[in-house]
Design a protein around this motif. Structure first.
Motif, PDB file in Angstrom:
ATOM      1  N   VAL A 209       0.859  -1.186   0.000  1.00 41.56           N
ATOM      2  CA  VAL A 209       0.000   0.000   0.000  1.00 41.56           C
ATOM      3  C   VAL A 209       0.896   1.237   0.000  1.00 41.56           C
ATOM      4  N   LEU A 210       0.633   2.160  -0.890  1.00 44.26           N
ATOM      5  CA  LEU A 210       1.489   3.334  -1.042  1.00 44.26           C
ATOM      6  C   LEU A 210       1.147   4.391   0.001  1.00 44.26           C
ATOM      7  N   ARG A 211       2.177   4.950   0.609  1.00 44.75           N
ATOM      8  CA  ARG A 211       2.031   6.040   1.577  1.00 44.75           C
ATOM      9  C   ARG A 211       3.145   7.049   1.357  1.00 44.75           C
ATOM     10  N   VAL A 212       2.808   8.324   1.527  1.00 41.25           N
ATOM     11  CA  VAL A 212       3.818   9.376   1.430  1.00 41.25           C
ATOM     12  C   VAL A 212       4.547   9.518   2.755  1.00 41.25           C
ATOM     13  N   TRP A 213       3.781   9.552   3.853  1.00 42.63           N
ATOM     14  CA  TRP A 213       4.352   9.813   5.174  1.00 42.63           C
ATOM     15  C   TRP A 213       3.850   8.786   6.200  1.00 42.63           C
ATOM     16  N   PRO A 214       4.712   8.324   7.079  1.00 37.11           N
ATOM     17  CA  PRO A 214       4.254   7.388   8.116  1.00 37.11           C
ATOM     18  C   PRO A 214       3.442   8.077   9.210  1.00 37.11           C
ATOM     19  N   ASP A 215       3.560   9.404   9.341  1.00 40.97           N
ATOM     20  CA  ASP A 215       2.871  10.120  10.413  1.00 40.97           C
ATOM     21  C   ASP A 215       1.685  10.941   9.912  1.00 40.97           C
ATOM     22  N   SER A 216       1.200  10.656   8.704  1.00 39.10           N
ATOM     23  CA  SER A 216       0.030  11.382   8.205  1.00 39.10           C
ATOM     24  C   SER A 216      -1.218  10.926   8.952  1.00 39.10           C
ATOM     25  N   VAL A 217      -2.175  11.830   9.070  1.00 38.60           N
ATOM     26  CA  VAL A 217      -3.416  11.519   9.783  1.00 38.60           C
ATOM     27  C   VAL A 217      -4.607  11.911   8.922  1.00 38.60           C
ATOM     28  N   ASP A 218      -5.728  11.253   9.153  1.00 38.74           N
ATOM     29  CA  ASP A 218      -7.009  11.563   8.528  1.00 38.74           C
ATOM     30  C   ASP A 218      -6.961  11.530   6.996  1.00 38.74           C
ATOM     31  N   PRO A 219      -6.388  10.473   6.385  1.00 38.96           N
ATOM     32  CA  PRO A 219      -6.444  10.381   4.927  1.00 38.96           C
ATOM     33  C   PRO A 219      -7.859  10.091   4.445  1.00 38.96           C
ATOM     34  N   VAL A 220      -8.163  10.495   3.226  1.00 38.73           N
ATOM     35  CA  VAL A 220      -9.493  10.235   2.663  1.00 38.73           C
ATOM     36  C   VAL A 220      -9.512   8.825   2.058  1.00 38.73           C
ATOM     37  N   GLY A 221     -10.647   8.470   1.448  1.00 42.63           N
ATOM     38  CA  GLY A 221     -10.852   7.102   1.001  1.00 42.63           C
ATOM     39  C   GLY A 221     -10.211   6.735  -0.314  1.00 42.63           C
ATOM     40  N   VAL A 222      -9.008   7.197  -0.564  1.00 50.11           N
ATOM     41  CA  VAL A 222      -8.259   6.864  -1.777  1.00 50.11           C
ATOM     42  C   VAL A 222      -7.071   6.000  -1.377  1.00 50.11           C
ATOM     43  N   VAL A 223      -6.987   4.791  -1.904  1.00 56.54           N
ATOM     44  CA  VAL A 223      -5.911   3.861  -1.567  1.00 56.54           C
ATOM     45  C   VAL A 223      -5.305   3.326  -2.856  1.00 56.54           C
ATOM     46  N   SER A 224      -3.989   3.441  -2.976  1.00 57.71           N
ATOM     47  CA  SER A 224      -3.278   2.877  -4.124  1.00 57.71           C
ATOM     48  C   SER A 224      -2.295   1.827  -3.639  1.00 57.71           C
ATOM     49  N   PHE A 225      -2.053   0.843  -4.490  1.00 53.92           N
ATOM     50  CA  PHE A 225      -1.170  -0.243  -4.086  1.00 53.92           C
ATOM     51  C   PHE A 225      -0.425  -0.794  -5.306  1.00 53.92           C
ATOM     52  N   ALA A 226       0.719  -1.383  -5.031  1.00 56.38           N
ATOM     53  CA  ALA A 226       1.509  -2.055  -6.054  1.00 56.38           C
ATOM     54  C   ALA A 226       1.567  -3.535  -5.722  1.00 56.38           C
ATOM     55  N   VAL A 227       1.595  -4.361  -6.768  1.00 59.94           N
ATOM     56  CA  VAL A 227       1.649  -5.814  -6.599  1.00 59.94           C
ATOM     57  C   VAL A 227       2.965  -6.303  -7.197  1.00 59.94           C
ATOM     58  N   ALA A 228       3.778  -6.943  -6.395  1.00 57.95           N
ATOM     59  CA  ALA A 228       5.087  -7.412  -6.843  1.00 57.95           C
ATOM     60  C   ALA A 228       4.948  -8.349  -8.039  1.00 57.95           C
ATOM     61  N   ASP A 229       5.759  -8.084  -9.064  1.00 54.81           N
ATOM     62  CA  ASP A 229       5.876  -8.951 -10.239  1.00 54.81           C
ATOM     63  C   ASP A 229       4.625  -8.973 -11.117  1.00 54.81           C
TER      64      ASP A 229
END
Length: 337
Positions: A209-229
């Motif tokens: 799951v992609l994240r810009v910052w480990p300490d971000s709070v209150d993100p909205v309902g958008v989630v992006s992810f990468a799948v190996a290979d």
């Protein structure tokens, strides 16, 4: 203009273009944490004079953002105004210029349950009244002569041509519908579905799951992810053709951010809205898990830059003008070159 490198191209390229016209634009790289990024923002504002700081209210890739209260306070203390890209924030959280103290917000109609082609820029009118007209044409002027033009004040100044009446009406209706939801209901709904998606995706082997910052709070309902290979385009095609799940793949018009996230080959984005259910989230996680274990159930090939079922027996709608649309989109959102 001061802008971060996590922005959607719509909030990045106009300022880069302005810089070529001798207006100074600084693209500030994000730091490893929210706290460090805010510190870098404050340091840049202290070191150089800016008229405008422009930031996303919610990333179209990860749903994250810097705390707007902190950004507005830092910018105003330095004498700069703040523009917010609210395309992903407005439909997922709502937004108030008065409450945040921001000076401008722009958002898109199609993210707010209106048709494509509608949107709004709202804010302090002195710059809007004095700024160069966005379009030159009928309706934007008060009087035209061969030797001079008298322009209208905003908003007509920037809305030349026949107005998109249906789009404007639909956008207003969408906004009113969102405002009419019970207080806190949309935020609670989004947070629940986001937590469910992230937990389900992170439990799958090879999914990041992609994240810009480990300490971000209150993100909205958008989630992006990468799948190996697995190519993100193939993942999206399988989810669509075999499971009836629509996701977005590519670099999401945010190429610098995808590079920062080590995903220059693209990723998969699964967004939720007002009508999304927990069952839909579970279907996504189950379908992706099945793909990882069993592989695609059909044979896929790349046509015009897009993954599709080979020799697909399903009939396509004959819609004039759409025959090259997929190739155009693939070229814009494909891997880095």
């Amino acid at each position: 203009v001061l802008v971060l490198d996590v922005e959607h191209h719509a909030n990045l390229l106009p300022w880069v273009h302005a810089a070529r016209a001798r207006h100074r634009t600084t693209i500030l790289p994000v730091a490893v944490t929210v706290a460090a990024t805010l510190a870098a923002l404050r340091a840049e504002l202290a070191a150089n004079e800016y008229a405008l700081v422009t930031v996303t209210g919610a990333s179209n890739v990860t749903g994250e953002a810097l705390p707007l209260d902190d950004v507005v306070a830092a910018a105003h203390q330095a004498g700069a105004r703040v523009a917010v890209d609210g395309a992903q924030l407005v439909p997922h959280r709502g937004f108030s210029l008065a409450a945040t103290g921001a000076d401008y917000v722009a958002f898109s109609g199609h993210k707010t349950y209106a048709p494509f082609g509608a949107g709004a820029l709202v804010g302090r009118r002195d710059w809007l009244d004095a700024g160069a007209p966005y379009l030159a044409g009928g309706g934007a002027v008060r009087d035209v002569r061969p030797d001079r033009t008298l322009w209208q004040p905003a908003p007509a100044r920037h809305e030349a041509g026949s107005p998109n009446v249906m789009g404007a009406v639909a956008l207003a209706k969408g906004c009113k519908t969102l405002v009419a939801l019970p207080a806190g209901a949309l935020t609670t709904h989004q947070e629940s579905l986001r937590s469910r998606r992230v937990a389900g995706l992170e439990a799958l082997p090879g999914v990041r799951v992609l994240r810009v910052w480990p300490d971000s709070v209150d993100p909205v309902g958008v989630v992006s992810f990468a799948v190996a290979d697995l190519d993100p385009g193939l993942v999206a095609a399988v989810l669509s053709a075999e499971h009836g799940i629509g996701v977005r793949d590519g670099r999401f018009c945010a190429h610098p951010l995808l590079a920062h996230l080590s995903a220059s080959d693209g990723a998969v984005r699964a967004s939720v809205g007002v009508g999304t259910t927990s069952e839909a989230v579970d279907r996504l996680v189950t379908a992706l898990g099945r793909l990882l274990v069993e592989g695609p159930a059909a044979e896929y090939t790349v046509v015009d830059g897009c993954w599709t079922v080979a020799d697909d027996p399903r009939p396509l709608l004959d819609v004039p003008g759409l025959d090259h649309l997929a190739a155009t989109a693939a070229a814009a959102c494909g891997p880095a070159v």
